[in-house]
Design a protein around this motif. Structure first.
Motif, PDB file in Angstrom:
ATOM      1  N   UNK A  73     -21.471 -13.394 -22.273  1.00 27.00           N
ATOM      2  CA  UNK A  73     -21.970 -12.541 -21.180  1.00 27.00           C
ATOM      3  C   UNK A  73     -20.873 -12.005 -20.267  1.00 27.00           C
ATOM      4  N   UNK A  74     -19.674 -12.543 -20.369  1.00 28.09           N
ATOM      5  CA  UNK A  74     -18.627 -12.071 -19.448  1.00 28.09           C
ATOM      6  C   UNK A  74     -17.230 -12.112 -20.063  1.00 28.09           C
ATOM      7  N   UNK A  75     -16.353 -11.360 -19.446  1.00 26.10           N
ATOM      8  CA  UNK A  75     -14.932 -11.373 -19.825  1.00 26.10           C
ATOM      9  C   UNK A  75     -14.186 -12.071 -18.691  1.00 26.10           C
ATOM     10  N   UNK A  76     -13.556 -13.201 -19.034  1.00 25.80           N
ATOM     11  CA  UNK A  76     -12.864 -13.992 -18.013  1.00 25.80           C
ATOM     12  C   UNK A  76     -11.351 -13.818 -18.131  1.00 25.80           C
ATOM     13  N   UNK A  77     -10.701 -13.920 -16.996  1.00 20.89           N
ATOM     14  CA  UNK A  77      -9.226 -13.915 -16.974  1.00 20.89           C
ATOM     15  C   UNK A  77      -8.722 -15.069 -16.114  1.00 20.89           C
ATOM     16  N   UNK A  78      -7.705 -15.738 -16.626  1.00 19.26           N
ATOM     17  CA  UNK A  78      -6.957 -16.703 -15.817  1.00 19.26           C
ATOM     18  C   UNK A  78      -5.525 -16.190 -15.748  1.00 19.26           C
ATOM     19  N   UNK A  79      -4.997 -16.051 -14.557  1.00 20.33           N
ATOM     20  CA  UNK A  79      -3.591 -15.648 -14.398  1.00 20.33           C
ATOM     21  C   UNK A  79      -2.837 -16.847 -13.851  1.00 20.33           C
ATOM     22  N   UNK A 127      -3.208 -20.464  -9.908  1.00 16.01           N
ATOM     23  CA  UNK A 127      -4.110 -19.941 -10.941  1.00 16.01           C
ATOM     24  C   UNK A 127      -5.111 -19.009 -10.267  1.00 16.01           C
ATOM     25  N   UNK A 128      -5.194 -17.810 -10.809  1.00 17.17           N
ATOM     26  CA  UNK A 128      -6.187 -16.853 -10.315  1.00 17.17           C
ATOM     27  C   UNK A 128      -7.246 -16.704 -11.395  1.00 17.17           C
ATOM     28  N   UNK A 129      -8.498 -16.981 -11.022  1.00 16.94           N
ATOM     29  CA  UNK A 129      -9.606 -16.831 -11.978  1.00 16.94           C
ATOM     30  C   UNK A 129     -10.428 -15.622 -11.581  1.00 16.94           C
ATOM     31  N   UNK A 130     -10.786 -14.818 -12.546  1.00 21.46           N
ATOM     32  CA  UNK A 130     -11.713 -13.722 -12.250  1.00 21.46           C
ATOM     33  C   UNK A 130     -12.495 -13.346 -13.509  1.00 21.46           C
ATOM     34  N   UNK A 131     -13.660 -12.789 -13.285  1.00 20.53           N
ATOM     35  CA  UNK A 131     -14.427 -12.350 -14.464  1.00 20.53           C
ATOM     36  C   UNK A 131     -15.183 -11.075 -14.175  1.00 20.53           C
ATOM     37  N   UNK A 132     -15.554 -10.416 -15.251  1.00 19.39           N
ATOM     38  CA  UNK A 132     -16.407  -9.229 -15.178  1.00 19.39           C
ATOM     39  C   UNK A 132     -17.530  -9.402 -16.193  1.00 19.39           C
ATOM     40  N   UNK A 133     -18.756  -9.175 -15.752  1.00 18.42           N
ATOM     41  CA  UNK A 133     -19.906  -9.279 -16.656  1.00 18.42           C
ATOM     42  C   UNK A 133     -19.827  -8.180 -17.705  1.00 18.42           C
ATOM     43  N   UNK A 134     -20.087  -8.574 -18.962  1.00 18.07           N
ATOM     44  CA  UNK A 134     -19.987  -7.592 -20.055  1.00 18.07           C
ATOM     45  C   UNK A 134     -21.204  -6.673 -20.061  1.00 18.07           C
TER      46      UNK A 134
END
Lengths: 142, 114
Positions: A73-79, A127-134
Motif C-alpha cells: 500500500x505504500x512506498x517507504x524510504x529510510x535515509x 535516520x529519516x523515515x518517510x512514506x507515500x501511499x501508492x
C-alpha cells in the motif's frame, strides 16, 4: 513480501542527480504518475541536500544510504547518515509568508510525503523515515 | 556541470537562458550570474526556464535572493516557460504569487515592451 532497493552514495552534491534518477525509477515501479514521481524525487533530493548541508556540513565523502521499500500500500524510504545526532525538535518548516531565500526544504518534504519522521539511527547518526501511499490501482501488483 | 547559462544584456533588459538541472550542486552558478546582473541594476531580468527539467529549493532560494536584490533598486525578475514539475515547486511554496511567471518567452518579452 516487498521489493527493497538500497542506494548508497557519497555526500557529494554532484551525485544528487544520480540519486534522483534511481528514486524516479523506484517510484515508476511503485506505480506513481509522472507528476507524483517528480514530487517524491524532490522530497528525497531536499532531504539528501539537508544531510549534506547540515549534518555533514558540506563534506563530500561521507555516506548517505537510502533504503526504499515498495510495500503493497505504500512506498517507504529510510535515509541514513553517520553524522552527529540532529535534534529533531529543531527541524522546522518556515512560514511561507516569510519570503526569504532558504528554509523551504523541510516544508517541501512534509508537503509531499504522507508521513515524515526524524529519528536517531540504530548505531549512530540519524535516520529519516518517510512514506507515500501508492496509487490504488497499483497496490495489489506487488 | 549539469547546468548551462547563456546571458544577453540589452539596455535595461537582461535575458538568461538556462539549460539543465538546478540543484544544490548547480545553483551556485545560477546565483553568480543572477547576482552579477542584479548588481549592475538591470531593470528587468527575464529568465527562460523552458530547458530546465529540475529545480529544487536551492534554485528557488537563488531566485528569491535575486528578486529581493532587484526590488531594492526597482527592478524585477520575470520567469518564462517553466516545465510542469518546476512550476509545481513554485506552486507548493506559493512563490507563484511573488514572481511574474509567463507561459513562454514570447509572452514575457511582449510584457517588457508594454
Amino acid at each position: 513480501m516487498f521489493k527493497t532497493v538500497e542506494i548508497h552514495f557519497p555526500s557529494d552534491p554532484e551525485l544528487l542527480s544520480v540519486m534522483r534518477a534511481a528514486v524516479a525509477k523506484v517510484c515508476h515501479i511503485a506505480g506513481f504518475s509522472k507528476k507524483m514521481t517528480s514530487k517524491i524525487v524532490l522530497a528525497l533530493d531536499e532531504a539528501c541536500s539537508n544531510i549534506i548541508r547540515h549534518t555533514y556540513k558540506g563534506e563530500i565523502d561521507q555516506e548517505i544510504k537510502i533504503i526504499s521499500r515498495i510495500k503493497p500500500t505504500k512506498l517507504e524510504f529510510y535515509l541514513l547518515d553517520q553524522g552527529d545526532p540532529v535534534d529533531s525538535t529543531k527541524i522546522k518548516s518556515r512560514e511561507l509568508h516569510d519570503v526569504r531565500p532558504g528554509g523551504l526544504g523541510v516544508y517541501l518534504i512534509k508537503s509531499v510525503m504522507d508521513e515524515v519522521k526524524w529519528e536517531k539511527g540504530s548505531d549512530n547518526g540519524n535516520r529519516l523515515y518517510m512514506y507515500k501511499t501508492r496509487p490504488k490501482r497499483r497496490q495489489s501488483e506487488s | 556541470m549539469n547546468l548551462e547559462i547563456n546571458k544577453k544584456i540589452n539596455g535595461k533588459n537582461a535575458f538568461l537562458t538556462i539549460h539543465g538541472e538546478v540543484d544544490m550542486y548547480s545553483s551556485p552558478l545560477l546565483r553568480k550570474e543572477v547576482m552579477k546582473i542584479a548588481n549592475q541594476k538591470i531593470e528587468n531580468i527575464l529568465i527562460d526556464l523552458q530547458d530546465v527539467n529540475y529545480m529544487d529549493s536551492s534554485g528557488v532560494a537563488t531566485l528569491i535572493e535575486g528578486l529581493q536584490l532587484c526590488k531594492k533598486y526597482g527592478g524585477t525578475i520575470l520567469l518564462a516557460g517553466m516545465q510542469d514539475n518546476v512550476r509545481e515547486v513554485f506552486e507548493l511554496t506559493r512563490l507563484d504569487k511573488i514572481f511574474k511567471i509567463y507561459n513562454n518567452v514570447t509572452t514575457a518579452k511582449a510584457e517588457l515592451q508594454k
